[in-house]
Write an enzyme that holds these catalytic residues in place. Structure first.
Site, PDB file in Angstrom:
ATOM      1  N   ASP A 111       8.052  -8.087   5.977  1.00 56.29           N
ATOM      2  CA  ASP A 111       7.788  -8.799   4.845  1.00 56.29           C
ATOM      3  C   ASP A 111       8.278 -10.149   4.516  1.00 56.29           C
ATOM      4  O   ASP A 111       9.475 -10.393   5.123  1.00 56.29           O
ATOM      5  CB  ASP A 111       8.196  -7.726   3.495  1.00 56.29           C
ATOM      6  CG  ASP A 111       7.505  -6.652   3.434  1.00 56.29           C
ATOM      7  OD1 ASP A 111       6.236  -6.569   4.019  1.00 56.29           O
ATOM      8  OD2 ASP A 111       7.811  -5.727   2.847  1.00 56.29           O
ATOM      9  N   ARG A 319       6.408  -7.512  -4.384  1.00 56.09           N
ATOM     10  CA  ARG A 319       7.702  -8.019  -4.854  1.00 56.09           C
ATOM     11  C   ARG A 319       7.639  -9.613  -5.050  1.00 56.09           C
ATOM     12  O   ARG A 319       7.756 -10.212  -3.874  1.00 56.09           O
ATOM     13  CB  ARG A 319       8.916  -7.752  -3.909  1.00 56.09           C
ATOM     14  CG  ARG A 319       8.991  -6.044  -3.676  1.00 56.09           C
ATOM     15  CD  ARG A 319      10.420  -5.826  -2.801  1.00 56.09           C
ATOM     16  NE  ARG A 319      10.239  -4.020  -2.737  1.00 56.09           N
ATOM     17  CZ  ARG A 319       9.552  -3.660  -1.784  1.00 56.09           C
ATOM     18  NH1 ARG A 319       9.050  -4.529  -0.700  1.00 56.09           N
ATOM     19  NH2 ARG A 319       9.900  -2.400  -1.594  1.00 56.09           N
TER      20      ARG A 319
END
Length: 864
Positions: A111, A319
């Protein structure tokens, strides 16, 4: 030609990426982090000390070295860390190393936030090899175009982000491992502190204190039901040009007498056009709030479901605190709006939304990767929760590029003698973005009012008076707590969900009906931490530390400099707190110990509030360890008492005779309820109420003890409600209260089976009768918690010692037709025992069920 190795965190992400890369790539998952700091310390860690540490005394130095080893990071030696491969990841690491040794290149595709960067760095450090062989790729959405573009523009690891993540980890480690032992010593064992978690708990504790200190005040409202062309409601708002808010029924009755005989005349009617603009696209915190309000999801559930949607390639990275949208995404959304809803629903220009100051990472807001992939199209490809969350994200994204909704807001002012009344309504003229995102709750003002003229007389249908009480500040929900943390600059998108989970796991707060309640131990710990570590517990200081971590990630500050500055001051504060932190206090009460007759004391531990004999502090030979479990008032009621709402509970609470704060109530026994000051143990106020009390949850007939014949009473313990014999401690029999509100069947006595040895200890097995049928458990429970499923032959050997209700199991077939031993299991849904068999640890498919006095078995779909 050798292939390139691509490493991601999860199998789902690997599966999606694999679709977009050619045969020259092998995509593998690391299953998250592969190494971390040791959980309970490491004896292998070499500890080098600075001159400052070497000045400590022998005992202090020994304890300090032990602390450093337990942390796995050494502040005295440039913050060197002792990382270990996680035990469950040794096989994964071995496989990745083998693949990496023959790969032409290694792409780290974890990520794009700091945590993902850190995972990528740990993978490179663990696998090893020349750094030139590694390439870093990031993408905010898993689509063919985004993935292929990321691989075409691969780069190097961003070490500033790695350092920021590592600095956060080290800060949290230092605070947790060095403050928690002090709490064990001063307050109670098993407690913990955290750099951010303790500040989050403080928010909940302070709200709890506000609620305890709040005194509800009575007030009344009067509405008039009036008739013009149609019926509508108006509220009495003024009396003689001053705000009308009667504080008692008497004042209200006086006003009603006048209003009943008054003439109602329209003073004016105003119509004002208003607009309601769409909300920005989701970021992490607003997604969590939206999913909580509209779907009832917890913060943790929202992030787990969003993670699956992202890894499947359906939404962008979840996020984020950026509201930025790519030009391509906006263009495709505008085209969809025009094609689907028509020109009136397309604004002249694209809509852009600004992010908060200092927003982390430069990636997009949360949106669907393809706007044409509508919720209706996706319903069959997603599970229920995924479909609902995708629908919410899709609608928010499309709505943010649509025009405002337009309304006509109407206000009618009416006079009735010396009283003024007001009626408000709102009529929608153009739905705009509401076409896609209807409001989750109906607005009371969204009612069409009749057309009236000034000086027009209205007919009174009825007056509706209503009694109300001022409400205390609302309790935090998960979503509103995240919002407050974000508002104060505490935490970041990747940390909100872990913070919410951690504060509940630590036992300082409790989530009841989606509202946070501070537990008494959380109150005491917060007090002690504020007294000893005022800066660490300060909201502004915590936010400043977050800002410094951001600056590390941006390369503006050195991570070791930030850690050193924090640690130097923290170490001084810790040493002062060791001498000045107040211990956990007890409060004496006028209740005698049932065992020795001494006075009892109110104590608070990690397990809750309870009564303990004052003789516990005496020397061992004279010590009395008697305790009385206290049941929270929420679980105890008098006949006819109902406390369904928090305001009613607060009004019903007694006020402390010492400081006037609301008191917490606990059931001592069926005849006494103890009211303890909300400021306890700092305030010694308490009251004892006598009467007849019972625990909520069971209204059935009296239950007799199946061991001694005495009555059994509903009690509340660590593991929930249960029935205990009234002859305790002479009879320790108990029965569980089931979820359906009925008592569990009586349990048979345990049967020792000394020939069956435990594998994990020197204990042997007992055959026990539990809520899930018969099972084997270590005879040394709770020291050893090993359990196993019994064989039919085990029960057959001890048939004479069994309760008669288990004879059918002892007489069952001892093996399947192939000679494999029959194992006794329990089917939860059907709540009955059955038999199955295994071969080499795997189920054979053979099962047997007891029906109408006979055992019937089957193998697969073929009955025998």
């Amino acid at each position: 030609m050798s292939k390139a190795l691509v490493i991601v965190e999860s199998p789902a992400k690997a599966k999606t990426i694999n679709k977009y890369l050619g045969s020259d790539y092998i995509v593998k998952s690391s299953m998250g982090h592969v190494r971390d700091l040791p959980i309970s310390g490491s004896a292998d860690m070499q500890v080098n000390l600075s001159p400052r540490a070497q000045q400590l005394g022998d005992k202090e130095l020994k304890d300090y070295i032990r602390t450093i080893k337990s942390m796995g990071v050494n502040p005295e030696d440039g913050w060197t860390a002792f990382y270990q491969i996680l035990p469950r990841k040794t096989k994964v690491v071995r496989e990745l190393k083998n693949m990496a040794s023959t790969a032409s290149l290694i792409y780290l595709a974890t990520d794009l936030d700091r945590e993902g960067e850190a995972i990528a760095w740990h993978l490179r450090e663990t696998i090893g090899g020349p750094e030139e062989k590694y390439k870093r790729v990031t993408f905010s959405e898993i689509t063919r175009q985004a993935v292929q573009q990321a691989f075409a523009q691969s780069g190097d690891l961003n070490m500033e982000r790695v350092h920021a993540q590592q600095a956060r980890r080290f800060l949290d480690r230092v605070v947790g491992y060095m403050v928690s032992p002090l709490l064990w010593k001063k307050v109670a064992r098993g407690l913990s502190a955290g750099r951010v978690q303790s500040v989050a708990v403080r928010l909940i504790v302070e709200r709890e204190r506000e609620i305890h200190a709040f005194v509800p005040e009575e007030y009344w409202q009067i509405f008039a039901r009036l008739m013009a062309a149609s019926e509508f409601r108006a509220q009495v708002i003024k009396y003689r040009n001053k705000t009308f808010r009667p504080g008692s029924k008497e004042e209200t009755d006086e006003a009603l007498k006048v209003l009943e005989s008054s003439e109602y005349i329209v003073k004016e009617r105003k119509v004002k056009p208003t607009k309601q603009r769409p909300n920005p696209p989701f970021i992490t915190t607003t997604l969590q709030r939206g999913a909580s309000a509209r779907l009832g999801f917890s913060v943790k559930k929202t992030m787990l479901v969003a993670q699956r949607l992202y890894e499947a390639g359906y939404i962008t990275y979840m996020r984020t605190d950026s509201r930025q949208l790519s030009g391509t995404a906006i263009a495709s959304c505008r085209k969809y709006i025009e094609d689907t809803f028509g020109q009136p629903y397309l604004p002249a220009k694209p809509q852009f939304y600004s992010s908060r100051k200092g927003a982390q990472e430069a990636h997009e807001a949360i949106r669907p990767t393809q706007v044409n992939r509508t919720p209706g199209m996706m319903a069959s490809q997603l599970d229920k929760d995924q479909a609902r969350l995708y629908d919410l994200i899709w609608r928010q994204f499309v709505a943010c590029q649509m025009p405002p909704a337009e309304f006509d807001s109407t206000t009618i002012t009416i006079t009735a003698g010396e009283y003024d009344l007001r009626a408000t309504g709102r009529v929608i003229k153009f739905d705009g973005w509401l076409k896609v995102m209807p409001p989750d709750k109906k607005n009371e003002d969204e009612a069409e009012l009749p057309v009236v003229e000034a000086s027009q007389k209205l007919d009174l249908i009825a007056l509706d008076p209503g009694q109300h009480f001022t409400k205390p500040p609302p309790r935090y929900t998960e979503a509103s707590l995240v919002r407050e943390l974000e508002k104060r600059g505490i935490g970041r998108p990747s940390t909100y969900a872990p913070i919410i989970s951690t504060i509940q796991e630590r036992g300082y707060v409790q989530l009841i009906k989606k509202r946070f309640y501070a537990l008494k131990i959380g109150d005491i710990v917060t007090d002690r931490l504020i007294e000893g570590f005022d800066e660490l517990m300060d909201y502004g200081f915590t936010a400043e530390m977050e800002q410094q971590l951001d600056e590390i990630a941006q390369g503006e500050k050195g991570w070791r400099d930030v850690l050193d500055a924090f640690y130097d001051h923290f170490l001084q504060t810790l040493r002062q707190a060791e001498h000045h932190m107040r211990p956990n206090q007890t409060v004496p009460v006028d209740i005698t110990c049932p065992k020795c007759g001494r006075a009892m004391m109110i104590r608070t531990a990690r397990t809750g509030v309870f009564l303990s004999c004052s003789g516990y502090e005496l020397p061992p030979k004279e010590r009395c360890k008697q305790t009385i479990n206290l049941i929270s008032a929420g679980e105890s009621v008098k006949a006819g008492e109902e406390k369904d709402r928090e305001l009613e509970e607060l009004r019903a609470k007694r006020r402390c005779p010492v400081c006037s704060v609301a008191m917490d109530s606990y059931l001592v026994d069926e005849n006494r309820r103890l009211h303890v000051c909300g400021n306890s143990p700092d305030c010694s106020g308490y009251e004892i109420e006598k009467g007849e009390f019972k625990i909520k949850g069971y209204d059935g007939p009296v239950i007799q003890c199946d061991k001694c014949g005495a009555e059994m009473q509903l009690k509340s313990g660590r593991f929930g409600k249960y029935f205990g014999c009234t002859r305790y401690p002479d009879c320790k029999n108990s029965r569980k209260l089931m979820r359906d509100g009925t008592p569990a069947p009586p349990k048979a006595d345990p049967v020792p089976m000394p020939e069956l040895k435990c594998k994990k200890s020197n204990a042997y097995f007992l055959l026990r009768d539990g809520a899930s049928g018969v099972f084997l458990a270590a005879h040394t429970f709770p020291k050893s918690r090993e359990t196993a499923s019994p064989l039919v032959e085990d029960l057959a050997r001890h048939r004479d010692e069994l309760d008669e209700k288990f004879y059918y199991l002892a007489d069952a077939p001892q093996s399947d037709p192939d000679g494999n031993k029959a194992i006794i299991r329990f089917k939860r849904k059907e709540k009955r025992q059955y038999l199955m068999s295994e071969k080499e640890g795997k189920a054979t498919g053979w099962t047997a069920f007891y029906k109408e006095g006979n055992w019937e078995w089957q193998k697969g779909k073929t009955k025998k």
